[in-house]
Design a protein around this motif. Structure first.
Motif, PDB file in Angstrom:
ATOM      1  N   THR A  56       0.823  -1.219   0.000  1.00  0.00           N
ATOM      2  CA  THR A  56       0.000   0.000   0.000  1.00  0.00           C
ATOM      3  C   THR A  56       0.854   1.266   0.000  1.00  0.00           C
ATOM      4  O   THR A  56       0.346   2.358   0.274  1.00  0.00           O
ATOM      5  CB  THR A  56      -0.918   0.017   1.253  1.00  0.00           C
ATOM      6  N   ALA A  57       2.118   1.113  -0.301  1.00  0.00           N
ATOM      7  CA  ALA A  57       3.034   2.264  -0.303  1.00  0.00           C
ATOM      8  C   ALA A  57       2.526   3.343  -1.258  1.00  0.00           C
ATOM      9  O   ALA A  57       2.206   3.082  -2.418  1.00  0.00           O
ATOM     10  CB  ALA A  57       4.438   1.820  -0.710  1.00  0.00           C
ATOM     11  N   GLY A  58       2.423   4.568  -0.743  1.00  0.00           N
ATOM     12  CA  GLY A  58       2.003   5.703  -1.574  1.00  0.00           C
ATOM     13  C   GLY A  58       0.508   5.817  -1.744  1.00  0.00           C
ATOM     14  O   GLY A  58       0.018   6.796  -2.327  1.00  0.00           O
ATOM     15  N   ASP A  59      -0.237   4.829  -1.269  1.00  0.00           N
ATOM     16  CA  ASP A  59      -1.701   4.865  -1.429  1.00  0.00           C
ATOM     17  C   ASP A  59      -2.334   4.053  -0.301  1.00  0.00           C
ATOM     18  O   ASP A  59      -2.926   3.002  -0.515  1.00  0.00           O
ATOM     19  CB  ASP A  59      -2.095   4.291  -2.798  1.00  0.00           C
ATOM     20  N   GLY A  60      -2.221   4.543   0.927  1.00  0.00           N
ATOM     21  CA  GLY A  60      -2.683   3.789   2.087  1.00  0.00           C
ATOM     22  C   GLY A  60      -4.103   4.100   2.509  1.00  0.00           C
ATOM     23  O   GLY A  60      -4.624   3.492   3.446  1.00  0.00           O
ATOM     24  N   GLU A  61      -4.758   5.038   1.838  1.00  0.00           N
ATOM     25  CA  GLU A  61      -6.131   5.404   2.190  1.00  0.00           C
ATOM     26  C   GLU A  61      -7.096   4.716   1.234  1.00  0.00           C
ATOM     27  O   GLU A  61      -7.154   5.033   0.040  1.00  0.00           O
ATOM     28  CB  GLU A  61      -6.308   6.923   2.120  1.00  0.00           C
ATOM     29  N   PHE A  62      -7.858   3.783   1.759  1.00  0.00           N
ATOM     30  CA  PHE A  62      -8.758   2.992   0.906  1.00  0.00           C
ATOM     31  C   PHE A  62     -10.016   3.788   0.564  1.00  0.00           C
ATOM     32  O   PHE A  62     -10.593   4.482   1.411  1.00  0.00           O
ATOM     33  CB  PHE A  62      -9.138   1.687   1.604  1.00  0.00           C
ATOM     34  N   LYS A  63     -10.463   3.620  -0.699  1.00  0.00           N
ATOM     35  CA  LYS A  63     -11.650   4.324  -1.185  1.00  0.00           C
ATOM     36  C   LYS A  63     -12.392   3.460  -2.201  1.00  0.00           C
ATOM     37  O   LYS A  63     -11.797   2.633  -2.888  1.00  0.00           O
ATOM     38  CB  LYS A  63     -11.262   5.651  -1.864  1.00  0.00           C
ATOM     39  N   ILE A  64     -13.674   3.697  -2.269  1.00  0.00           N
ATOM     40  CA  ILE A  64     -14.513   3.119  -3.331  1.00  0.00           C
ATOM     41  C   ILE A  64     -15.146   4.297  -4.061  1.00  0.00           C
ATOM     42  O   ILE A  64     -15.731   5.183  -3.429  1.00  0.00           O
ATOM     43  CB  ILE A  64     -15.608   2.197  -2.754  1.00  0.00           C
ATOM     44  N   LYS A  65     -15.038   4.296  -5.386  1.00  0.00           N
ATOM     45  CA  LYS A  65     -15.525   5.439  -6.163  1.00  0.00           C
ATOM     46  C   LYS A  65     -16.603   4.998  -7.156  1.00  0.00           C
ATOM     47  O   LYS A  65     -16.514   3.921  -7.741  1.00  0.00           O
ATOM     48  CB  LYS A  65     -14.370   6.111  -6.919  1.00  0.00           C
ATOM     49  N   VAL A  66     -17.611   5.849  -7.289  1.00  0.00           N
ATOM     50  CA  VAL A  66     -18.701   5.608  -8.231  1.00  0.00           C
ATOM     51  C   VAL A  66     -18.748   6.778  -9.201  1.00  0.00           C
ATOM     52  O   VAL A  66     -18.750   7.950  -8.775  1.00  0.00           O
ATOM     53  CB  VAL A  66     -20.052   5.473  -7.507  1.00  0.00           C
ATOM     54  N   ALA A  67     -18.762   6.489 -10.507  1.00  0.00           N
ATOM     55  CA  ALA A  67     -18.797   7.548 -11.522  1.00  0.00           C
ATOM     56  C   ALA A  67     -19.823   7.203 -12.589  1.00  0.00           C
ATOM     57  O   ALA A  67     -19.945   6.036 -12.990  1.00  0.00           O
ATOM     58  CB  ALA A  67     -17.419   7.724 -12.160  1.00  0.00           C
ATOM     59  N   ALA A  68     -20.577   8.215 -13.027  1.00  0.00           N
ATOM     60  CA  ALA A  68     -21.603   8.018 -14.061  1.00  0.00           C
ATOM     61  C   ALA A  68     -21.243   8.814 -15.305  1.00  0.00           C
ATOM     62  O   ALA A  68     -20.872   9.990 -15.220  1.00  0.00           O
ATOM     63  CB  ALA A  68     -22.961   8.455 -13.539  1.00  0.00           C
ATOM     64  N   ASP A  69     -21.351   8.177 -16.457  1.00  0.00           N
ATOM     65  CA  ASP A  69     -21.076   8.825 -17.742  1.00  0.00           C
ATOM     66  C   ASP A  69     -22.351   8.734 -18.581  1.00  0.00           C
ATOM     67  O   ASP A  69     -22.635   7.712 -19.204  1.00  0.00           O
ATOM     68  CB  ASP A  69     -19.918   8.123 -18.450  1.00  0.00           C
ATOM     69  N   LYS A  70     -23.122   9.825 -18.549  1.00  0.00           N
ATOM     70  CA  LYS A  70     -24.413   9.807 -19.244  1.00  0.00           C
ATOM     71  C   LYS A  70     -24.253   9.751 -20.760  1.00  0.00           C
ATOM     72  O   LYS A  70     -25.091   9.170 -21.468  1.00  0.00           O
ATOM     73  CB  LYS A  70     -25.226  11.037 -18.843  1.00  0.00           C
ATOM     74  N   ASP A  71     -23.184  10.354 -21.266  1.00  0.00           N
ATOM     75  CA  ASP A  71     -22.983  10.350 -22.724  1.00  0.00           C
ATOM     76  C   ASP A  71     -22.759   8.937 -23.239  1.00  0.00           C
ATOM     77  O   ASP A  71     -23.304   8.551 -24.292  1.00  0.00           O
ATOM     78  CB  ASP A  71     -21.787  11.244 -23.086  1.00  0.00           C
ATOM     79  N   ASN A  72     -21.964   8.155 -22.536  1.00  0.00           N
ATOM     80  CA  ASN A  72     -21.657   6.787 -22.975  1.00  0.00           C
ATOM     81  C   ASN A  72     -22.533   5.726 -22.295  1.00  0.00           C
ATOM     82  O   ASN A  72     -22.358   4.533 -22.534  1.00  0.00           O
ATOM     83  CB  ASN A  72     -20.180   6.482 -22.705  1.00  0.00           C
ATOM     84  N   LYS A  73     -23.444   6.185 -21.433  1.00  0.00           N
ATOM     85  CA  LYS A  73     -24.365   5.285 -20.721  1.00  0.00           C
ATOM     86  C   LYS A  73     -23.614   4.208 -19.932  1.00  0.00           C
ATOM     87  O   LYS A  73     -23.969   3.035 -19.933  1.00  0.00           O
ATOM     88  CB  LYS A  73     -25.338   4.611 -21.693  1.00  0.00           C
ATOM     89  N   HIS A 200     -23.149   1.607   6.147  1.00  0.00           N
ATOM     90  CA  HIS A 200     -22.345   1.003   7.207  1.00  0.00           C
ATOM     91  C   HIS A 200     -20.951   0.599   6.744  1.00  0.00           C
ATOM     92  O   HIS A 200     -20.111   0.249   7.566  1.00  0.00           O
ATOM     93  CB  HIS A 200     -23.048  -0.261   7.705  1.00  0.00           C
ATOM     94  N   ILE A 201     -20.692   0.593   5.435  1.00  0.00           N
ATOM     95  CA  ILE A 201     -19.385   0.160   4.924  1.00  0.00           C
ATOM     96  C   ILE A 201     -18.299   1.052   5.510  1.00  0.00           C
ATOM     97  O   ILE A 201     -18.353   2.281   5.385  1.00  0.00           O
ATOM     98  CB  ILE A 201     -19.349   0.231   3.377  1.00  0.00           C
ATOM     99  N   PRO A 202     -17.280   0.468   6.179  1.00  0.00           N
ATOM    100  CA  PRO A 202     -16.259   1.302   6.839  1.00  0.00           C
ATOM    101  C   PRO A 202     -15.206   1.859   5.881  1.00  0.00           C
ATOM    102  O   PRO A 202     -14.125   2.252   6.311  1.00  0.00           O
ATOM    103  CB  PRO A 202     -15.629   0.326   7.850  1.00  0.00           C
ATOM    104  N   VAL A 203     -15.500   1.853   4.599  1.00  0.00           N
ATOM    105  CA  VAL A 203     -14.616   2.429   3.592  1.00  0.00           C
ATOM    106  C   VAL A 203     -15.368   3.590   2.943  1.00  0.00           C
ATOM    107  O   VAL A 203     -16.550   3.429   2.597  1.00  0.00           O
ATOM    108  CB  VAL A 203     -14.234   1.386   2.509  1.00  0.00           C
ATOM    109  N   PRO A 204     -14.754   4.751   2.765  1.00  0.00           N
ATOM    110  CA  PRO A 204     -15.448   5.872   2.126  1.00  0.00           C
ATOM    111  C   PRO A 204     -15.914   5.517   0.714  1.00  0.00           C
ATOM    112  O   PRO A 204     -15.154   4.976  -0.090  1.00  0.00           O
ATOM    113  CB  PRO A 204     -14.387   6.978   2.086  1.00  0.00           C
ATOM    114  N   ILE A 205     -17.178   5.827   0.423  1.00  0.00           N
ATOM    115  CA  ILE A 205     -17.736   5.644  -0.921  1.00  0.00           C
ATOM    116  C   ILE A 205     -17.962   7.047  -1.481  1.00  0.00           C
ATOM    117  O   ILE A 205     -18.711   7.842  -0.901  1.00  0.00           O
ATOM    118  CB  ILE A 205     -19.046   4.848  -0.893  1.00  0.00           C
ATOM    119  N   LEU A 206     -17.327   7.323  -2.598  1.00  0.00           N
ATOM    120  CA  LEU A 206     -17.335   8.677  -3.147  1.00  0.00           C
ATOM    121  C   LEU A 206     -17.998   8.710  -4.519  1.00  0.00           C
ATOM    122  O   LEU A 206     -17.794   7.799  -5.345  1.00  0.00           O
ATOM    123  CB  LEU A 206     -15.905   9.205  -3.272  1.00  0.00           C
TER     124      LEU A 206
END
Length: 634
Positions: A56-73, A200-206
């Motif tokens: 995890t060197a250089g990236d020790g902060e866990f995250k889950i990311k959600v992204a929507a692209d309406k143009d490409n559905k 309740h997920i203990p990981v940030p969801i962005l």
């Protein structure tokens, strides 16, 4: 390399067809499943990094990311968790690698509601993405590896795996949404789903949005471990959603237990009893699915000794403050802190079950129907610490009640003069109720426990002390003296004296028949004697006091652990018309082939009533035909 095309495992293809036919009543749960998998991936890497911090060197902060692209559905979900290698991609997304695959397939019934409860348990909730997408791509790179891989499929039977480029570890899932699923590109809709199912997920969801070249990240969940919060701050719905996450289940929990232990050893527990029995409950591995955390860091969900085998249906989390973060699984098994936690957790769970049994007997009966056979394993394996509590929690079918009965209930209803708690073991309640062995007990109104679980043969052998001074006695083994038991139909002293004289005379008349039957049957029986337990049937088979119980012997033979059965005692109902007629014939000196045939027919009849195969069907048919011929022709 060029994309390699592969075919889904047959079980996966069957699963995808069910998914395509709207397995889930609400399609939005696909996001819950994918976020749950992403959270697990982060947990796994957090644990690996304890001994390999370079992962995890250089990236020790866990995250889950959600992204929507309406143009490409497209809807994209990414995490910086452990990622997958090419082989893991194939194992996790092309096959059902988890043990119990056959059980999984056999349990897929086609009933959407029932099948939905199985999908998450097998860790295959990923396929729910195909409810909203007609194409899914998975770009992943395993932590500590340089290579990345791209998995792609339309969910129709095939998938491809190819080498790819990815700058960092983790997984990116891109879903090409169907036209009727474009609602899942709206931020407000996604926020509602995450808040409902994954807060309740203990990981940030962005939620990630890019406008005019600028990227903005907005939180969608609270990102704190639910079990660390105060009970007063948690809603029933939040408890339910965390259960579905941690158990990979779709039913509601039957019982929720949340407490924090403080003192010499500190730990938090959030445990659930599922309503629906887990598919792998009777799998030979008998693994626990309770997750162990140390200071909010996930360690393992396969910790031997965390909860006893007979509580392996529990789902949830135990988070300990007093174990070192770098503890290995080998050391865990021998750690005295873990052993103390296990004992305390077991005591608390059994206490909660006891409260439930007293407060709501009907609901507890549902629990016992699902988990009784597993709980009984504890009666066999427990060293004594929790045995009395387990015994008080046990429930049984009996001859005198339509409802499940505790041993305390049975004890309170024992007849005057009854010293033992009587039981009979067999393959089903229905078969046991039709057994000739219980006839005399029914006539006296003496209650008999009906035991029909395979484990019953074993735990009952460990009950040397009995229950509250009363021994447990099989009605299919040894002599049974019911004369001392006072029933509702007991006669007066004068009637008993007259009856005793009649019995003494009958005994003198029957003795020659018993001797003749023993002579005819030879070593196929251990003895032939008069029965006190039969009222309607002419004969039954009994194991001697020192011999193995009949059902246990049959079970061991079925599993090739016993070569042959011991000869048994043939008990004879001297009041039965057939037996009286045979006794008269012997008294008149008619002891030839006709008596020999009758003796073997009676023995075979007793075997049939026990549910056993007749050793010589041809001889049985011949004797039966001859007997019918004598009766019809005269």
């Amino acid at each position: 390399m060029t994309a390699e095309k592969r075919t889904f495992q047959a079980e996966v293809s069957k699963l995808l067809k069910i998914v395509a036919n709207s397995l889930y009543s609400e399609r939005e749960v696909f996001l819950r499943e994918l976020i749950s998998n992403a959270s697990d991936a982060c947990d796994k890497l957090r644990y690996l990094a304890l001994t390999k911090p370079e992962l995890t060197a250089g990236d020790g902060e866990f995250k889950i990311k959600v992204a929507a692209d309406k143009d490409n559905k497209t809807l994209t979900l990414s995490d910086n968790g452990v990622g997958m290698s090419a082989d893991e991609l194939n194992d996790n997304l092309g096959t059902i690698a988890r043990s119990g695959t056959e059980a999984f397939v056999s349990n897929l019934s086609g009933d959407e509601k029932k099948d939905s409860g199985l999908i998450g348990q097998f860790g295959v909730g990923f396929y729910s993405a195909f409810m909203v997408a007609d194409k899914v791509e998975v770009l992943t790179r395993r932590a500590g590896e340089d290579k990345a891989h791209l998995w792609s499929s339309d969910g129709l039977g095939e998938y491809t795996v190819a080498d790819a480029e990815k700058a960092n570890r983790g997984t990116i899932i891109t879903m090409h949404l169907k036209d009727d699923a474009l609602e899942f590109l709206e931020e407000q809709r996604l926020q509602h789903i995450v808040k409902r199912y994954s807060d309740h997920i203990p990981v940030p969801i962005l939620f990630v949005e890019t406008k005019d070249g600028n990227t903005e990240e907005r939180p969608l969940n609270e990102a704190s471990a639910l079990w660390t919060r105060s009970k007063s701050d948690i809603t029933t719905e939040q408890y339910g959603e965390f259960y579905k996450h941690v158990a990979h289940a779709f039913d509601e929990p039957w019982l929720t237990m949340h407490w924090k232990a403080e003192g010499v050893i500190e730990y938090s527990s959030l445990l659930y009893v599922p309503t629906q029995r887990p598919f792998d409950l009777f799998h030979p591995e008998r693994k626990s699915r309770v997750k162990l955390y140390v200071k909010r860091v996930f360690i393992t969900e396969d910790c031997d000794g965390l909860v006893p085998d007979y509580l392996r249906f529990l789902r949830g989390v135990i988070d300990c403050e007093d174990l070192p973060l770098n503890v290995s699984r080998e050391l865990l098994q021998r750690n005295p802190v873990l052993q103390k936690i296990s004992s305390a957790v077991t005591k608390r769970v059994l206490s909660e079950l006891s409260k439930k049994a007293k407060k709501d007997p009907e609901a507890y009966a549902v629990f016992w129907d699902a988990y009784g056979p597993v709980m009984k394993e504890g009666l066999y394996s427990e060293n004594g610490e929790h045995k009395d509590t387990l015994l008080s929690l046990a429930r049984f079918d009996t001859t005198e009640s339509d409802n499940l009965v505790s041993l305390a209930d049975y004890k309170a209803r024992m007849k005057e003069g009854q010293e033992a708690i009587y039981y009979i073991i067999g393959e089903s309640k229905e078969a046991l109720l039709n057994s000739p062995h219980i006839e005399g007990f029914k006539a006296k109104g003496v209650e008999v426990l009906l035991l029909s679980d395979p484990i019953d043969d074993f735990w009952i052998q460990a009950m040397f002390a009995g229950y509250e001074g009363s021994p447990l006695k099989s009605i299919t083994r040894g002599a049974t003296d019911l004369d001392a038991v006072k029933g509702a139909d007991d006669k007066s002293d004068a009637d008993k004296a007259a009856e005793k004289k009649d019995e003494e005379k009958a005994a003198a008349d029957i003795a020659p028949l018993l001797a003749s039957l023993k002579l005819a049957l030879g070593e196929t029986v251990k003895d032939v004697r008069e029965s006190t337990r039969l009222t309607d049937s002419p004969v039954c088979l009994i194991a001697d006091d020192g011999d193995m119980d009949i059902n246990l012997e049959r079970l061991l033979r079925q599993h090739k652990q016993l070569d042959k059965s011991n000869p048994r005692i043939l008990e004879v109902n001297t009041k039965h018309a057939v037996i009286k007629a045979l006794a008269k014939r012997v008294k008149d000196g008619k002891t030839g082939q006709e008596l020999d045939d009758a003796a073997h027919l009676l023995l075979d009849q007793a075997r049939i009533m026990e549910g056993e195969a007749i050793p010589d069907p041809k001889a049985f048919a011949r004797r039966l035909a001859m007997s019918m011929e004598r009766g019809l022709v005269g």
